[in-house]
Design a protein around this motif. Structure first.
Motif, PDB file in Angstrom:
ATOM      1  N   GLY A 193     -18.911  -7.344 -75.180  1.00 18.41           N
ATOM      2  CA  GLY A 193     -19.563  -6.474 -73.705  1.00 18.41           C
ATOM      3  C   GLY A 193     -18.505  -6.646 -72.692  1.00 18.41           C
ATOM      4  N   ILE A 226     -16.915  -3.472 -71.013  1.00 19.40           N
ATOM      5  CA  ILE A 226     -16.894  -3.137 -69.406  1.00 19.40           C
ATOM      6  C   ILE A 226     -15.435  -3.175 -68.938  1.00 19.40           C
ATOM      7  CG2 ILE A 226     -17.645  -4.243 -67.584  1.00 19.40           C
ATOM      8  CD1 ILE A 226     -20.168  -5.392 -68.870  1.00 19.40           C
ATOM      9  N   LEU A 231     -25.953  -6.741 -62.013  1.00 18.66           N
ATOM     10  CA  LEU A 231     -26.000  -5.431 -62.504  1.00 18.66           C
ATOM     11  C   LEU A 231     -25.737  -4.218 -61.468  1.00 18.66           C
ATOM     12  CD1 LEU A 231     -26.619  -4.272 -65.403  1.00 18.66           C
ATOM     13  CD2 LEU A 231     -28.983  -4.428 -64.734  1.00 18.66           C
ATOM     14  N   LEU A 263     -22.316   3.252 -67.812  1.00 21.54           N
ATOM     15  CA  LEU A 263     -22.041   2.326 -69.087  1.00 21.54           C
ATOM     16  C   LEU A 263     -23.157   2.686 -70.125  1.00 21.54           C
ATOM     17  CD1 LEU A 263     -21.587  -1.048 -67.549  1.00 21.54           C
ATOM     18  CD2 LEU A 263     -19.885   0.682 -68.059  1.00 21.54           C
ATOM     19  N   VAL A 315     -24.645  -2.720 -73.169  1.00 16.92           N
ATOM     20  CA  VAL A 315     -24.836  -3.552 -71.755  1.00 16.92           C
ATOM     21  C   VAL A 315     -26.258  -4.378 -72.206  1.00 16.92           C
ATOM     22  CG1 VAL A 315     -25.618  -3.455 -69.495  1.00 16.92           C
ATOM     23  CG2 VAL A 315     -23.871  -2.147 -70.180  1.00 16.92           C
TER      24      VAL A 315
END
Length: 135
Positions: A25, A29, A112, A120, A125
């Motif tokens: 993750g 990101i 968040l 995303l 996520v």
């Protein structure tokens, strides 16, 4: 604009399975060129040694149990998966045991809210909410 980081690193207990999801993750990101690069970097620094160790243990299972060609290289099936032949059950059990082990890591939570404008993928996520990403 991203919020100024006010959170401190937080100790979290995860399974190796969850840790690998967090690692993937973070990489995902990070590929989106967000403004939370500092938190991503701190988190990668915090978990990288454990991720490397888990990957090394997977490699050891492969070296020991995989079916190999005449050059000693693990054979892969058409889907790219390693062929363990008669050792499949043993390999799966060992890997499952490793994946279920608990580790304590320090993570810097990322709001968040700081990622809302980046489009995303929810599939990537979702596993991070509550561990790396906080609402």
């Amino acid at each position: 604009m991203a919020k100024k980081e006010t959170s401190a690193m937080k100790k979290t207990e995860l399974t190796n399975r969850d840790l690998l999801a967090v690692s993937q993750g973070i990489a995902y990101i990070n590929s989106k060129e967000t403004k939370v690069w500092h938190a991503l970097s701190k988190n990668m620094d915090s978990i990288s040694a454990i991720v490397t160790e888990v990957n090394t243990r997977h490699k050891a299972i492969t070296e020991e149990l995989a079916t190999k060609d005449d050059k000693g290289i693990a054979i892969r099936n058409p889907q790219g998966q390693i062929d363990f032949g008669d050792n499949l059950d043993t390999a799966n059990k060992r890997w499952e045991d490793i994946m279920n082990e608990k580790v304590t890591v320090e993570l810097l939570p990322i709001p968040l809210e700081d990622l809302k404008d980046y489009g995303l993928d929810a599939t990537m996520v979702r596993p991070l909410i509550g561990t790396l990403l906080v609402e």
